[in-house]
Design an enzyme around this catalytic site. Structure first.
Site, PDB file in Angstrom:
ATOM      1  N   GLY A  37     124.929 -14.798 -21.559  1.00 14.65           N
ATOM      2  CA  GLY A  37     126.100 -15.685 -21.594  1.00 14.65           C
ATOM      3  C   GLY A  37     126.904 -15.525 -20.313  1.00 14.65           C
ATOM      4  O   GLY A  37     126.625 -14.642 -19.505  1.00 14.65           O
ATOM      5  N   ASP A  57     128.771  -5.607 -26.986  1.00 16.14           N
ATOM      6  CA  ASP A  57     127.366  -5.703 -27.373  1.00 16.14           C
ATOM      7  C   ASP A  57     127.291  -5.531 -28.893  1.00 16.14           C
ATOM      8  O   ASP A  57     127.532  -4.441 -29.406  1.00 16.14           O
ATOM      9  CB  ASP A  57     126.585  -4.591 -26.659  1.00 16.14           C
ATOM     10  CG  ASP A  57     125.114  -4.581 -27.050  1.00 16.14           C
ATOM     11  OD1 ASP A  57     124.711  -5.344 -27.955  1.00 16.14           O
ATOM     12  OD2 ASP A  57     124.364  -3.781 -26.456  1.00 16.14           O
ATOM     13  N   ILE A  62     130.568  -3.304 -34.712  1.00 11.08           N
ATOM     14  CA  ILE A  62     131.524  -4.379 -34.400  1.00 11.08           C
ATOM     15  C   ILE A  62     132.773  -4.178 -35.247  1.00 11.08           C
ATOM     16  O   ILE A  62     132.652  -3.992 -36.473  1.00 11.08           O
ATOM     17  CB  ILE A  62     130.976  -5.776 -34.788  1.00 11.08           C
ATOM     18  CG1 ILE A  62     129.581  -6.008 -34.208  1.00 11.08           C
ATOM     19  CG2 ILE A  62     131.929  -6.865 -34.373  1.00 11.08           C
ATOM     20  CD1 ILE A  62     128.916  -7.293 -34.738  1.00 11.08           C
ATOM     21  N   LYS A 106     130.795  -8.729 -44.566  1.00  7.55           N
ATOM     22  CA  LYS A 106     130.966  -8.107 -45.896  1.00  7.55           C
ATOM     23  C   LYS A 106     132.330  -7.419 -45.986  1.00  7.55           C
ATOM     24  O   LYS A 106     133.058  -7.585 -46.971  1.00  7.55           O
ATOM     25  CB  LYS A 106     129.830  -7.112 -46.135  1.00  7.55           C
ATOM     26  CG  LYS A 106     129.914  -6.367 -47.446  1.00  7.55           C
ATOM     27  CD  LYS A 106     128.607  -5.617 -47.695  1.00  7.55           C
ATOM     28  CE  LYS A 106     128.757  -4.563 -48.781  1.00  7.55           C
ATOM     29  NZ  LYS A 106     129.262  -3.275 -48.256  1.00  7.55           N
ATOM     30  N   TYR A 146     111.084 -11.792 -30.156  1.00  8.59           N
ATOM     31  CA  TYR A 146     112.103 -12.757 -30.593  1.00  8.59           C
ATOM     32  C   TYR A 146     111.798 -13.247 -32.011  1.00  8.59           C
ATOM     33  O   TYR A 146     112.658 -13.227 -32.893  1.00  8.59           O
ATOM     34  CB  TYR A 146     112.139 -13.927 -29.616  1.00  8.59           C
ATOM     35  CG  TYR A 146     113.195 -14.957 -29.908  1.00  8.59           C
ATOM     36  CD1 TYR A 146     114.551 -14.660 -29.758  1.00  8.59           C
ATOM     37  CD2 TYR A 146     112.849 -16.251 -30.308  1.00  8.59           C
ATOM     38  CE1 TYR A 146     115.526 -15.621 -30.008  1.00  8.59           C
ATOM     39  CE2 TYR A 146     113.814 -17.213 -30.548  1.00  8.59           C
ATOM     40  CZ  TYR A 146     115.158 -16.900 -30.391  1.00  8.59           C
ATOM     41  OH  TYR A 146     116.111 -17.855 -30.644  1.00  8.59           O
ATOM     42  N   LYS A 150     114.064 -12.450 -35.346  1.00  8.58           N
ATOM     43  CA  LYS A 150     114.731 -13.504 -36.114  1.00  8.58           C
ATOM     44  C   LYS A 150     114.223 -13.536 -37.568  1.00  8.58           C
ATOM     45  O   LYS A 150     114.983 -13.828 -38.492  1.00  8.58           O
ATOM     46  CB  LYS A 150     114.519 -14.866 -35.445  1.00  8.58           C
ATOM     47  CG  LYS A 150     115.298 -15.034 -34.147  1.00  8.58           C
ATOM     48  CD  LYS A 150     116.805 -15.124 -34.387  1.00  8.58           C
ATOM     49  CE  LYS A 150     117.565 -15.448 -33.113  1.00  8.58           C
ATOM     50  NZ  LYS A 150     119.032 -15.483 -33.315  1.00  8.58           N
ATOM     51  N   TYR A 160     121.524  -9.265 -47.941  1.00  8.28           N
ATOM     52  CA  TYR A 160     122.981  -9.175 -48.140  1.00  8.28           C
ATOM     53  C   TYR A 160     123.448 -10.219 -49.150  1.00  8.28           C
ATOM     54  O   TYR A 160     124.361  -9.980 -49.932  1.00  8.28           O
ATOM     55  CB  TYR A 160     123.719  -9.356 -46.806  1.00  8.28           C
ATOM     56  CG  TYR A 160     124.049  -8.040 -46.132  1.00  8.28           C
ATOM     57  CD1 TYR A 160     123.052  -7.232 -45.603  1.00  8.28           C
ATOM     58  CD2 TYR A 160     125.367  -7.590 -46.053  1.00  8.28           C
ATOM     59  CE1 TYR A 160     123.350  -6.025 -44.994  1.00  8.28           C
ATOM     60  CE2 TYR A 160     125.675  -6.378 -45.457  1.00  8.28           C
ATOM     61  CZ  TYR A 160     124.663  -5.600 -44.930  1.00  8.28           C
ATOM     62  OH  TYR A 160     124.964  -4.402 -44.341  1.00  8.28           O
ATOM     63  N   ARG A 187     113.601 -22.453 -19.285  1.00  7.23           N
ATOM     64  CA  ARG A 187     113.141 -23.454 -20.251  1.00  7.23           C
ATOM     65  C   ARG A 187     112.569 -24.665 -19.538  1.00  7.23           C
ATOM     66  O   ARG A 187     112.917 -24.947 -18.387  1.00  7.23           O
ATOM     67  CB  ARG A 187     114.314 -23.947 -21.111  1.00  7.23           C
ATOM     68  CG  ARG A 187     115.014 -22.879 -21.873  1.00  7.23           C
ATOM     69  CD  ARG A 187     114.071 -22.125 -22.763  1.00  7.23           C
ATOM     70  NE  ARG A 187     114.823 -21.291 -23.651  1.00  7.23           N
ATOM     71  CZ  ARG A 187     115.136 -21.641 -24.897  1.00  7.23           C
ATOM     72  NH1 ARG A 187     114.766 -22.793 -25.389  1.00  7.23           N
ATOM     73  NH2 ARG A 187     115.819 -20.809 -25.638  1.00  7.23           N
TER      74      ARG A 187
HETATM   75  N1  UDP Z   1     107.126 -25.081 -20.014  1.00 11.67           N
HETATM   76  C1  UDP Z   1     106.542 -25.680 -18.922  1.00 11.67           C
HETATM   77  N2  UDP Z   1     107.115 -25.491 -17.691  1.00 11.67           N
HETATM   78  C2  UDP Z   1     108.241 -24.759 -17.517  1.00 11.67           C
HETATM   79  C3  UDP Z   1     108.838 -24.173 -18.639  1.00 11.67           C
HETATM   80  C4  UDP Z   1     108.249 -24.355 -19.886  1.00 11.67           C
HETATM   81  O1  UDP Z   1     105.522 -26.360 -19.040  1.00 11.67           O
HETATM   82  O2  UDP Z   1     108.689 -24.654 -16.357  1.00 11.67           O
HETATM   83  C5  UDP Z   1     106.503 -25.301 -21.329  1.00 11.67           C
HETATM   84  C6  UDP Z   1     106.322 -24.044 -22.179  1.00 11.67           C
HETATM   85  O3  UDP Z   1     105.107 -23.386 -21.892  1.00 11.67           O
HETATM   86  C7  UDP Z   1     106.353 -24.646 -23.570  1.00 11.67           C
HETATM   87  C8  UDP Z   1     107.302 -25.823 -23.439  1.00 11.67           C
HETATM   88  O4  UDP Z   1     107.359 -26.129 -22.066  1.00 11.67           O
HETATM   89  O5  UDP Z   1     105.086 -25.116 -23.936  1.00 11.67           O
HETATM   90  C9  UDP Z   1     108.708 -25.523 -23.936  1.00 11.67           C
HETATM   91  O6  UDP Z   1     109.116 -24.349 -23.300  1.00 11.67           O
HETATM   92  P1  UDP Z   1     110.604 -23.797 -23.430  1.00 11.67           P
HETATM   93  O7  UDP Z   1     110.632 -22.504 -22.692  1.00 11.67           O
HETATM   94  O8  UDP Z   1     111.558 -24.844 -23.018  1.00 11.67           O
HETATM   95  O9  UDP Z   1     110.815 -23.576 -24.988  1.00 11.67           O
HETATM   96  P2  UDP Z   1     109.938 -22.855 -26.123  1.00 11.67           P
HETATM   97  O10 UDP Z   1     108.595 -22.467 -25.564  1.00 11.67           O
HETATM   98  O11 UDP Z   1     110.735 -21.695 -26.530  1.00 11.67           O
HETATM   99  O12 UDP Z   1     109.807 -23.876 -27.155  1.00 11.67           O
END
Ligand code: UDP
Length: 312
Positions: A37, A57, A62, A106, A146, A150, A160, A187
């Site tokens: 962030g 953190d 917390i 809680k 991840y 989750k 809970y 992303r």
């Molecule tokens: N991706 C891609 N080029 C990039 C980044 C991601 O082709 O520069 C692909 C990645 O391999 C995945 C899709 O885009 O198949 C979505 O990736 P992102 O990281 O956005 O989200 P997530 O994989 O968590 O859904």
């Protein structure tokens, strides 16, 4: 009006959520350790009387003084690039952080809201994915840090709920994009827009035939508030059910930006899901929610944001 704690409140989703809560008159205590962030995301909120920021953190104990009506747990790095870089922090915030946030809720008699993810479905064998699908996750692969954190967070939240009677909500968030994404988030949406604006090659991983369903951030946050305010535990999928291949996403980004960046193909990350599309029947029926912003329009808004933020 309520007093709401948002963990991860300086992150991409958390900061949009804090803003919307303040706009509707809630008081917001934003907790964030700023590893992914940033203060820039919440800069504009400091001027508002109902806003407090604490750098903390949440994978350590917390405590928030005073009454709390709801704890919204959004703290977690969420980009696949982070899974490689900071895997232990991701496991800790999903496990210890969720436990601490539940403990706070809680102790305060507050409602608890968990930001879960479509990644609980892993590389799904059922398509589209309804909430009843248990998923197909590799626990020991690089995404497992991840996905399993989750899944553990959902299990802890439900424990809970059942054991302590805590009032809880679980949202499963699908790929969300919009202003305030980190330009170096890793992303597809942020990479492609930044690459297009800089005239750099667009990096498609694999052959680009894998699919995602992209939700614009304003739609996503509206879905969170709809779930928060209704007596439904969930989990509830909140995502745009219109599915695109990654190659289609790249084409839309090139059209919107007017860029002539070439496409380059790079190796597909390990365990990258081949398809993803939410079944949003539950969100439609129980929350009256559905997305309103299409991908192209959302990409236009996000491109305008990156042009300003990066001065390109
Ligand atoms: N991706 C891609 N080029 C990039 C980044 C991601 O082709 O520069 C692909 C990645 O391999 C995945 C899709 O885009 O198949 C979505 O990736 P992102 O990281 O956005 O989200 P997530 O994989 O968590 O859904």
């Amino acid at each position: 009006m309520a007093r709401v704690v948002v963990t991860g409140g300086a992150g991409f989703l958390g900061s949009h959520l804090c803003r919307r809560l303040l706009e509707r008159g809630d008081e917001v205590v934003c907790l964030d350790n700023l590893i992914t962030g940033s203060i820039a995301n919440i800069e504009a909120l400091f001027a508002q009387p109902g806003f407090t920021f604490v750098q903390h953190d949440v994978s350590t104990f917390i405590w928030v003084p005073g009454e709390v009506d709801a704890v919204l747990h959004f703290a977690s790095p969420a980009s696949p690039a982070d899974f490689e870089r900071i895997p232990i922090q991701i496991l800790k915030v999903g496990s210890l952080g969720t436990h601490n946030a539940l403990g706070l809720a809680k102790a305060k008699g507050a409602r608890f809201f968990l930001a879960s993810t479509s990644e609980v479905y892993g590389d799904p064998l059922v398509h589209p994915q309804p909430e009843t699908y248990w998923g197909n996750v590799n626990p020991i692969g690089p995404r497992g840090v991840y996905d399993e954190a989750k899944r553990f967070a959902e299990a802890m939240t439900m424990a809970y709920h059942r054991h302590h009677g805590l009032d809880v909500r679980i949202v499963r968030i699908f790929n969300t994009f919009g202003p305030q994404m980190r330009p170096d988030d890793g992303r597809a949406v942020s990479n492609f827009i930044v690459q297009a604006l800089r005239g750099q090659p667009i990096t498609i991983y694999g052959d680009g035939s894998q699919t995602r369903s992209f939700t614009y951030v304003d739609d996503e946050v509206r879905g969170f508030l709809a779930l928060l305010d209704r007596p439904i535990t969930g989990p509830v999928n909140i995502g745009n059910p219109v599915e695109f291949t990654i190659a289609q996403l790249a084409e839309i980004v090139l059209e919107v930006t007017g860029s002539s960046s070439p496409l380059v193909f790079e190796p597909l990350p390990v365990d990258d899901p081949t398809q993803r599309q939410p079944d949003i029947t539950l969100a439609r029926e129980a929350l009256g929610w559905e997305p309103t912003v299409d991908l192209r329009t959302g990409i236009e808004h996000t491109t305008a944001y990156f042009r300003g933020a990066l001065e390109i």
